[in-house]
Write a protein that holds these residues in place. Structure first.
Motif, PDB file in Angstrom:
ATOM      1  N   ASN A   6       0.843  -1.191   0.000  1.00  0.00           N
ATOM      2  CA  ASN A   6       0.000   0.000   0.000  1.00  0.00           C
ATOM      3  C   ASN A   6       0.878   1.242   0.000  1.00  0.00           C
ATOM      4  O   ASN A   6       1.267   1.751   1.044  1.00  0.00           O
ATOM      5  N   TYR A   7       1.189   1.749  -1.155  1.00  0.00           N
ATOM      6  CA  TYR A   7       1.980   2.975  -1.279  1.00  0.00           C
ATOM      7  C   TYR A   7       1.072   4.178  -1.410  1.00  0.00           C
ATOM      8  O   TYR A   7       1.277   5.038  -2.259  1.00  0.00           O
ATOM      9  N   THR A   8       0.007   4.195  -0.638  1.00  0.00           N
ATOM     10  CA  THR A   8      -0.866   5.378  -0.630  1.00  0.00           C
ATOM     11  C   THR A   8      -0.831   5.938   0.792  1.00  0.00           C
ATOM     12  O   THR A   8      -0.442   5.237   1.726  1.00  0.00           O
ATOM     13  N   PRO A   9      -1.254   7.186   0.958  1.00  0.00           N
ATOM     14  CA  PRO A   9      -1.157   7.777   2.306  1.00  0.00           C
ATOM     15  C   PRO A   9      -2.228   7.271   3.261  1.00  0.00           C
ATOM     16  O   PRO A   9      -2.198   7.590   4.441  1.00  0.00           O
ATOM     17  N   SER A  10      -3.213   6.495   2.725  1.00  0.00           N
ATOM     18  CA  SER A  10      -4.295   6.077   3.625  1.00  0.00           C
ATOM     19  C   SER A  10      -4.444   4.552   3.673  1.00  0.00           C
ATOM     20  O   SER A  10      -3.905   3.835   2.836  1.00  0.00           O
ATOM     21  N   ARG A  11      -5.200   4.090   4.658  1.00  0.00           N
ATOM     22  CA  ARG A  11      -5.571   2.703   4.780  1.00  0.00           C
ATOM     23  C   ARG A  11      -6.367   2.273   3.542  1.00  0.00           C
ATOM     24  O   ARG A  11      -7.169   3.059   3.048  1.00  0.00           O
ATOM     25  N   LYS A  12      -6.189   1.043   3.094  1.00  0.00           N
ATOM     26  CA  LYS A  12      -6.949   0.613   1.910  1.00  0.00           C
ATOM     27  C   LYS A  12      -7.785  -0.616   2.214  1.00  0.00           C
ATOM     28  O   LYS A  12      -7.317  -1.553   2.872  1.00  0.00           O
ATOM     29  N   LYS A  13      -9.010  -0.594   1.704  1.00  0.00           N
ATOM     30  CA  LYS A  13      -9.925  -1.716   1.867  1.00  0.00           C
ATOM     31  C   LYS A  13     -10.443  -2.056   0.467  1.00  0.00           C
ATOM     32  O   LYS A  13     -10.962  -1.170  -0.225  1.00  0.00           O
ATOM     33  N   PHE A  14     -10.255  -3.271   0.020  1.00  0.00           N
ATOM     34  CA  PHE A  14     -10.791  -3.640  -1.308  1.00  0.00           C
ATOM     35  C   PHE A  14     -10.849  -5.167  -1.443  1.00  0.00           C
ATOM     36  O   PHE A  14     -10.401  -5.893  -0.549  1.00  0.00           O
TER      37      PHE A  14
END
Lengths: 676, 676
Positions: free
Chosen positions: B538-546
């Motif tokens: 997860n190279y995004t600034p937020s938590r990811k749900k998918f």
């Protein structure tokens, strides 16, 4: 496990009747999609009518009426003025597969299998549950008989539901078939309309009327009262005959000796050839044919291969002919104007597996034909248009094998269907067309046939190329001419003024600069005749002597119309003039007329020369050494061309006449010059 | 004139026996050129052997020996270890056309017509005059019987020349056919060798040995002991049934009432559906089927069209399967290395005219495949390679109809066979393949079949495209990544030095710049198993749900090997994980292993995502809304996909498990972060 399996399988083994087989495999007969099924039914009916009329020497009048009964159901009625069918044969012809009159005859006909029309009956009842009604009247009977029938597919036998005699008003003889079937009516390509249009083009002696489901009535009018030359039945040709067939024939022959068996049961075996075959095969000519053993048969087959046997007679074949091919192509073109119209090629007859066949090809190119997309291929077999299975046809394979890049078409790697503005028409006529399936829509890829088509395609493409080259060269030289003829006099005038001398004679100078023999042909249609003029200008500094050749439609030349009689005219329409001497700067016109052709049948003369350096000639190509043949393929049979030894004496005489005439002309020309 | 003609013609009308017909039209059966004739004979023999072995549940061992007897004559011997044939059936099976056990059975088999092998016998005797010898032994008998026979083509009946009992050393059961025929042996494409190679690829359970005329012996080895799933015989499916067939069935049924006729004589008609049909057709369910009239039948056909009937059972079909398709393609490739290997597509079964069929497609593309020339098309029907008549086949028509320019192939105007570096494999399996002719080399252009092939081609091409896109995007992002990860730390270091402050934490900055979820899959083959790892960064600034989806070969997954159990596994090999939360800058690995596959059977996992903005994801494509379907075509049948209502409850339970596990992971991750 396997113990019981063999017996279980044995219990399942069953005979399948041929009609059951085709009922389940109707796609093989051409009944796959709804559109095609409707077309196939009409095709089988119309082909039968045309065959019957031709056999009875009757000018065909055929009507096809298609009515829509429900969403997918159509009633198809086909009526002809053929000889009619005797009553007791009707049930068998229409209600039984593999029953017919043309299977054993070696002659060109559309139907040969005894499957077509009865397959349509079967398809109709399978898809609608309804019977077919056949009405027929022979000239002999006062009344027509009308039979309503179905096919019992389990037994492959007709099932007559009703039969009756009826009065058929105004009909002397003929047959009418009325059937119901599941289908779909369209008017695009691969439609009933397209099929009938194609049929009308190559059968100009037929009058065909189509009434479409929306009641549109189209008449494809008869354009000639002349029946196509009737085809004769022939005996099998020995070339390529299968061993099994030879043995069967030997068993069945009435001949008592091998020699008479060979001469009487085959075509093109003279007693000399029969003797030669027996000798080579080491068989007594007096041996009884019924005693022929497998070994004997093998040796006879081998002997036949080694002995030169004449090509089969061609009167069993009925080619479309160059004029009809041109007409056919023009019809397809509708409003399009192609640049080039290659003179169609009709090859000499050839043989595969003992069956004579003949190939014809026509090509149009350029102009406003669509430049994108693959070229259009029009296929015909025994005068029947083939609309389906193009990809599986020897005609297509042949087109794919020719390197069309040489003829200005786009083709990746010199293989495959080319792209570009062209339409190619191919007709194969044979006593037995080897179709890939019972649907008769594609010709099997038999090597002999495919190669013949390739030769015809190349020959026609070469004519096209000559045509193109000729026009291009003429245009270029014309430009040079125009420059020379406008500028030179001006220069001369100016120079003369400056030096105060008279303007010099320019013709010798122009000829020196141009140094060409300029040939121009023109055709004018007047009073129902084509008037041809071939003009030869000698723009070289010296006298010219050479041979001129022209090709016109066979048998159309009016012999009396020649301003200069050719030294030689062949039946095929090929002519030769031996021009003994045309003085420098002089012109010779040859005029003649052609009769019996429609205006659009002829618009340009093919002109060739020999005995002169071809680069000096504009407007005519050098006579091809092989004339009709393709240089890329070796040919074993001798072809008709202009030089034939047995005709030499006659020729010499004619030459002398020619010489006289040309000297007369020369004198005239010289007189004119002196008067100058 | 016409008076006599009708009668003359009548005299010529004759019945033609089916064998006489085919003797004269042997090209229809596939005996046209010498090369093809040899191939056809071998094909008919081997196909029969394979069918018989499969029916008897025997692993096939087949040997083909071809000896050159003279220039054009070959002896062909074909031997199998099948169940054998009971003696009294041998003459009929080999000496009679349209006789067989598979014609009436609705199941997938190679032979169906009862024509093949007897046609080869006929061709052999026609061209060599020699009989065929058949030796066969069933497990039940002690000795084998040997019969030498020819076909009497006039009557279409066998002619037994010799019969005997013989000891067959070391053979428990099997059949051997020995025939002579005219042919030509080649080893290029469209050869016996190519046919056997193709056959071996899609029939990996068969052991096939070929001995060529030069004594070269090739073994196509058995690669699996597993028989293909045995196909069941089914009853006709009502969809598209022809009126005529329905009426025949009603006449022949043993059922006493319409309702029981419909349920017992058709597949997929339940009593509810039968009732519905009768209601719509306004027919009493108690009516006797034998009393059914044409009108009744018409109304039943119409009713069937309006009622939704389940697709036919597919256990009558035996698709090749994705793995074998891949193997087949790899085998054809030999040393070539394509860039892309599209995951093969196996479509759900469909119906035409009451016959179930199923289409499979595989494509390879790019790399060192030849970039010039048309793409190679490999066609198979019921596991038999089709080598001839490519141009006339529905498979080819389907390829021509797809716009391949979208998939990077050259194609003029988006029509026709495309050019470029690709090989396309197409397999059609059906209880009845509608061949265009008895030679069984091309599938008729039935709309339903062609459109299914087109759908499969597009679906496969789309997978190929996804594949290509995925690789291209990954490569680009990877480059960006590399730059960011090498340059950023250097800048940070330098800046820190200048301002004299500590180097800042870079991960959050990198994630801000990249802002992607990076998914990587890898496959390792070790200890006979494929070990799959799917890594999610997860190279995004937020938590990811998918949701994450993966597709692997069906039934190869080891359930116990999952590092994270999927929330859903389908039999087809499709899996779903609901990833509830992956914190920023964190990584999650999902590992599992696959068993029972050969190394080359699997080298990449198809990965999809949903519930997340797809532009944020690298390395997985968004789950196609239609999954297996082609967006360009409307589909009426429901397909299996990930969301099925009846499974919802079970899913929720699984979800909860998934949730637990993911929270466990989350906790771990958070622990790691805190420790940082």
């Amino acid at each position: 496990m396997s113990r019981s399996i063999a017996e279980e399988l044995a219990k399942k083994q069953k005979e399948i009747s041929v009609s059951e087989f085709f009922e389940r495999n109707k796609q093989i007969l051409g009944f796959d999609t709804l559109t095609r099924s409707l077309l196939t039914a009409v095709k089988e009916g119309v082909d039968n009518s045309l065959d019957a009329c031709e056999e009875a020497d009757i000018l065909p009048e055929i009507s096809v009426i298609i009515k829509q009964v429900s969403r997918n159901q159509f009633q198809v009625t086909m009526e002809d003025n053929g000889p009619g069918i005797v009553k007791k044969q009707i049930p068998h012809i229409f209600g039984r597969l593999l029953y017919g009159s043309r299977f054993h005859a070696i002659r060109q006909s559309r139907g040969q299998q005894g499957i077509g029309i009865s397959a349509a009956v079967m398809y109709g009842q399978l898809t609608t549950g309804k019977p077919t009604t056949v009405r027929s009247k022979t000239a002999k009977e006062d009344v027509a008989c009308e039979i309503t029938l179905m096919m019992d597919t389990k037994r492959n036998r007709p099932d007559v539901l009703k039969e009756d005699f009826v009065i058929w008003e105004g009909k002397e003889h003929g047959t009418r078939v009325e059937m119901y079937l599941k289908g779909k009516y369209i008017r695009a390509k691969q439609s009933v309309y397209e099929y009938l249009k194609g049929t009308a083009i190559v059968n100009p002696h037929a009058q065909i009327t189509l009434t479409e489901p929306d009641s549109t009535k189209t008449e494809f009018k008869r354009v000639t009262e002349k029946m196509p030359p009737s085809t004769c039945e022939i005996k099998p040709h020995p070339e390529g005959i299968e061993l099994g067939i030879l043995m069967k024939m030997a068993k069945a022959t009435k001949a008592k000796r091998m020699s008479s068996f060979l001469t009487s049961d085959f075509s093109r075996i003279s007693s000399r050839v029969a003797k030669e075959i027996c000798e080579k095969a080491e068989i007594e000519p007096t041996m009884k044919p019924t005693r022929m053993k497998l070994d004997d048969a093998n040796r006879i087959i081998d002997a036949i291969k080694e002995i030169r046997i004449m090509a089969p007679p061609t009167d069993c074949l009925s080619p479309i002919g160059e004029i009809l091919i041109k007409k056919g192509l023009k019809n397809v073109l509708e409003d399009a104007r192609p640049d080039f119209f290659a003179p169609p090629v009709t090859r000499d007859a050839s043989v595969y597996s003992g069956n004579p066949f003949q190939v014809e090809v026509g090509i149009v190119h350029g102009g406003d034909l669509p430049p994108e997309g693959q070229v259009k291929i029009l296929r015909f077999a025994n005068r029947v248009p083939l609309l389906y299975q193009q990809g599986g046809c020897a005609c297509t394979a042949a087109v794919e094998n020719v390197d069309w890049r040489r003829y200005g078409l786009e083709q990746r790697g010199g293989k495959g269907i080319p792209y570009g503005p062209a339409i190619i028409l191919i007709h194969v006529a044979s006593t037995k067309i080897p179709f890939t399936s019972e649907a008769k829509e594609a010709i099997a890829d038999i090597t002999e046939i495919r190669e013949e088509i390739e030769r015809a395609l190349r020959a026609c493409a070469r004519r096209l190329q000559i045509h193109i080259k000729k026009k291009v060269r003429k245009k270029k030289t014309k430009e040079k001419f125009d420059i020379v003829q406008t500028i030179l006099p001006k220069i001369a005038e100016k120079s003369a003024k400056i030096v105060g001398k008279p303007v010099p004679k320019l013709e010798p100078i122009i000829t020196k600069i141009m140094n060409v023999v300029w040939i121009e042909d023109s055709v004018e249609f007047k009073d129902g005749k084509h008037h041809v003029t071939i003009s030869i200008y000698n723009y070289t500094p010296s006298r010219k002597k050479f041979n001129l050749y022209a090709v016109v439609p066979a048998e159309s030349v009016e012999e009396k119309s020649f301003s200069l009689k050719p030294n030689r005219i062949r039946k095929s329409g090929k002519m030769r003039w031996e021009l003994k001497s045309i003085p420098s700067t002089q012109k010779l016109d040859i005029t003649f007329s052609l009769k019996g052709l429609d205006k659009e049948d002829f618009d340009e003369t093919e002109v060739y020369v020999s005995g002169i350096n071809p680069v000096q000639v504009i407007g005519a190509e050098p006579l091809p050494g092989d004339w009709d043949l393709d240089e890329e393929i070796q040919e074993t049979t001798t072809i008709e061309d202009f030089v034939e030894e047995e005709d030499e004496k006659e020729e010499v005489e004619e030459n002398e006449n020619g010489l006289e005439e040309i000297s007369k002309k020369e004198n005239e020309v010289e007189e004119v010059m002196e008067n100058d």
